[in-house]
Design an enzyme around this catalytic site. Structure first.
Site, short mmCIF file in Angstrom:
data_model
loop_
_atom_site.label_atom_id
_atom_site.label_comp_id
_atom_site.label_asym_id
_atom_site.label_seq_id
_atom_site.Cartn_x
_atom_site.Cartn_y
_atom_site.Cartn_z
N GLU A 162 0.82 -1.21 0.00
CA GLU A 162 0.00 0.00 0.00
C GLU A 162 0.85 1.27 0.00
OE1 GLU A 162 -3.71 0.09 0.22
OE2 GLU A 162 -3.57 -2.01 -0.39
N HIS A 230 -4.79 1.50 7.10
CA HIS A 230 -3.38 1.83 6.83
C HIS A 230 -2.74 2.32 8.12
CE1 HIS A 230 -4.60 2.81 2.41
NE2 HIS A 230 -4.01 1.63 2.44
N CYS A 347 -3.17 11.24 3.58
CA CYS A 347 -3.45 10.32 2.46
C CYS A 347 -3.27 11.02 1.13
CB CYS A 347 -4.89 9.82 2.51
SG CYS A 347 -5.34 8.92 3.96
O1 SUG Z 1 -7.84 2.94 -0.13
N1 SUG Z 1 -10.64 5.07 0.01
C1 SUG Z 1 -9.19 4.90 0.10
C2 SUG Z 1 -8.61 5.82 1.14
C3 SUG Z 1 -7.11 5.81 1.11
C4 SUG Z 1 -6.50 6.51 2.28
N2 SUG Z 1 -5.10 6.55 2.17
C5 SUG Z 1 -4.26 6.51 3.23
N3 SUG Z 1 -4.63 6.15 4.42
N4 SUG Z 1 -3.00 6.77 3.01
C6 SUG Z 1 -8.85 3.44 0.40
O2 SUG Z 1 -9.57 2.82 1.18
C7 SUG Z 1 -12.82 4.68 -0.98
C8 SUG Z 1 -13.44 4.53 -2.36
C9 SUG Z 1 -14.94 4.34 -2.32
O3 SUG Z 1 -15.46 3.74 -1.40
O4 SUG Z 1 -15.59 4.83 -3.28
C10 SUG Z 1 -11.31 4.52 -0.99
O5 SUG Z 1 -10.78 3.90 -1.87
#
Ligand code: SUG
Length: 416
Positions: A162, A230, A347
């Site tokens: 990730e 994460h 993020c």
């Molecule tokens: O991968 N949300 C992302 C958020 C990423 C956050 N990044 C960090 N923590 N670095 C994920 O879960 C949601 C998409 C949706 O539900 O439409 C989403 O992908």
């Protein structure tokens, strides 16, 4: 300018929507099915970048990836019986969260003295697994100078990776050799553990990191089980400082000891569960913050507005500021559109330590370019997307043309 840390924020793409795609990400599940506001979302992102440009004097960005992804739509063989989440995956604007674009090891840490970047394979989630080839294409342009940068392929499946969201770096100064900390999860809990230990170890070996300056620690399974999908949802590091919840790691004291053995100057700023529960930390994203070293040498924490609205979090923040710890300022920013999908200020950015002169200048922000971004977004990004719009030809056309307008404005049509 010499070597410095540059934050590359993901510009929120014109297809930004809430499809509830990420199992284990509480905000994504809670907001799945809500209408989204892509224009407002992207403008919130530009405002955040402007603030950090003013604070730091340097800021970069990465561009939205092509959506809807027609190759993925074809591969899914959609018909009337297909669950809507499959179609929505090909429309996801999830590349905005550039903390998941890649893991970055700056030049002072690596055997060949180049900055190494490995795009994250993001294999745990369909909508994210499609990102890395296009991400790599973009990184290869932004960091195309092979004297200074090495860009790898993603780690092969099935080892989930990730990217920077599960990686922290401690250092005396950004241009000095650092200690890189990789945080992985173990499968078996109610939610997926997205970062596999072997993926972390593969990245460290490829990047040529010195074993005595590399640490591998395990995420707390209880934190994953309540929504820390994460590590950067419960901990962040900068300089000598590790800012962390007291339940971030499987063995909290063991993690501190292991990091301190490699980096004796470690300063831990720990938030106890008695002040802020894991659930409240995850709801407000206190730790999904940008911990910045300002030109004055002091550290500031850029947090989501949601932190100021939480009495538990804000009481802790005010108490912390009244003391004499290393974090001297806490600055809330409004990234609510991204937050509703589980993406806070941290993020939205990928940190790359390098000399800005070695980066393709088309990916660097200044005031005039921020004006340009706002103009293009205001003119082309959809104001609102309802879940039932996903799949419509008219929306697909407007999303595709909005992105092309941005690429043209930035002289990056080659990414089209
Ligand atoms: O991968 N949300 C992302 C958020 C990423 C956050 N990044 C960090 N923590 N670095 C994920 O879960 C949601 C998409 C949706 O539900 O439409 C989403 O992908």
């Amino acid at each position: 300018m010499s070597m410095t840390e540059i934050n590359f924020d993901g510009i929120v793409g014109p297809s930004h929507n809430y499809a509830g795609l990420s199992l284990g990400n509480i905000a994504s599940a809670t907001h799945g099915g809500d209408p989204s506001y892509p224009r407002a979302a992207a403008l919130q992102g530009v405002t955040k970048m402007r603030g950090n440009l003013a604070r730091l004097g340097v800021q970069g960005f990465l561009l939205p990836l092509p959506r809807p992804n027609s190759a993925l739509l074809d591969a899914l063989a959609l018909d009337d019986t297909t669950p809507p989440q499959l179609r929505a995956a090909a429309w996801s604007a999830s590349s905005m969260w550039t903390a998941n674009a890649a893991t970055v090891s700056p030049a002072p840490d690596t055997a060949d003295g180049r900055c190494h970047l490995t795009p994250a394979n993001l294999v745990t989630m369909l909508h994210r697994a499609q990102e890395w080839p296009d991400t790599k294409r973009q990184l290869a342009i932004a960091f195309g100078d092979a004297r200074h940068f090495a860009i790898h392929d993603a780690v092969p499946p099935s080892f989930g990776d990730e990217g920077a969201a599960n990686h922290m770096r401690l250092c005396e100064s950004h241009d000095a050799p650092g200690v890189e900390v990789f945080v992985y999860g173990r499968t078996g809990g109610r939610f997926p553990a997205r970062q596999h230990e072997q993926a972390s170890r593969i990245v460290a070996r490829r990047h040529g990191l010195a074993p005595d300056r590399t640490v591998f620690i395990e995420q707390n399974p209880d934190a994953i089980a309540v929504g820390a999908f994460h590590n950067d949802v419960v901990a962040v590091a900068n300089g000598r400082v590790l800012f962390t919840h007291d339940k971030a790691f499987a063995d909290q004291q063991g993690a501190y000891d292991a990091i301190r053995a490699a980096f004796p100057a470690l300063e831990v700023v720990e938030v106890p569960s008695s002040a802020v529960t894991l659930e409240e930390a995850i709801r407000t994203y206190l730790f999904n913050a940008q911990l910045l070293t300002l030109p004055s040498g002091e550290m500031a924490l850029i947090v989501p507005e949601e932190c100021r609205e939480s009495s538990a979090v804000w009481t802790w923040v005010e108490t912390m500021l009244a003391g004499n710890g290393p974090i001297r300022d806490v600055i809330p920013v409004d990234v609510r559109q991204s937050m509703a999908n589980g993406g806070g200020p941290a993020c939205l950015r990928l940190r790359v330590v390098c000399d800005p002169a070695t980066v393709d200048p088309r990916f660097l922000l200044d005031g005039a370019k921020a004006d340009l971004l706002e103009k293009v977004i205001a003119a082309h990004w959809p104001e609102q997307i309802d879940p039932s719009d996903i799949g419509s030809d008219a929306l697909a056309d407007s999303v595709i043309s909005a992105r092309l307008a941005l690429l043209n404005a930035l002289d990056l049509a080659q990414l089209g």
